[in-house]
Design a protein around this motif. Structure first.
Motif, short mmCIF file in Angstrom:
data_model
loop_
_atom_site.label_atom_id
_atom_site.label_comp_id
_atom_site.label_asym_id
_atom_site.label_seq_id
_atom_site.Cartn_x
_atom_site.Cartn_y
_atom_site.Cartn_z
N UNK A 1 34.47 39.88 41.03
CA UNK A 1 34.19 41.29 41.26
C UNK A 1 34.79 42.16 40.17
N UNK A 2 35.87 41.68 39.50
CA UNK A 2 36.44 42.46 38.41
C UNK A 2 35.52 42.48 37.20
N UNK B 1 28.85 48.12 38.93
CA UNK B 1 28.26 46.89 39.44
C UNK B 1 28.58 46.66 40.90
N UNK B 2 29.84 46.91 41.28
CA UNK B 2 30.23 46.74 42.69
C UNK B 2 29.49 47.74 43.57
N UNK B 3 29.32 48.96 43.07
CA UNK B 3 28.61 49.98 43.85
C UNK B 3 27.14 49.55 44.06
N UNK B 4 26.50 49.07 42.99
CA UNK B 4 25.11 48.63 43.10
C UNK B 4 24.98 47.43 44.03
#
Length: 110
Positions: free
Chosen positions: A2-3, A9-12
């Motif tokens: 996730x990093x 990217x995490x939001x998408x």
């Protein structure tokens, strides 16, 4: 991992997950009969509807298809609807579009 995605990217990924959950719930809410109806609609042959609309056999010759199209076009052409309301003219335009698509479908098959 996730990093490596970064904040965007995490939001998408969260948005995509939410969309998938919503889609899954919508699919589960529908009955099996609804799913079968959709499948039948997808598999339906457009040539059958085209032949029915023009009033010809599915294996009609190109000359028969064109003759049936011209006959119906004379009846339903928007220019023939001079005294009609706006709604009637729009319906005539939709009918002409359907007639043209039916003719094209059947001529492509023959």
């Amino acid at each position: 991992t996730s990093s490596r995605l970064g904040k965007d990217g995490r939001k998408k990924l969260r948005e995509a997950g939410a969309q998938l959950r919503t889609l899954y719930e919508q699919l589960r809410a529908r009955s099996l009969a609804d799913h079968w109806a959709d499948l039948r609609e997808l598999l339906r042959d457009p040539g059958d509807d085209a032949a029915t609309l023009l009033g010809v056999a599915r294996d009609a010759s190109p000359a028969e298809i064109k003759q049936a199209h011209r006959r119906l076009a004379r009846l339903h052409h928007p220019d023939k609807q001079q005294d009609a309301s706006r709604e009637e003219k729009e319906e005539a335009e939709r009918m002409m579009s359907r007639l043209n698509a039916a003719k094209d479908t059947l001529l492509c098959e023959s």
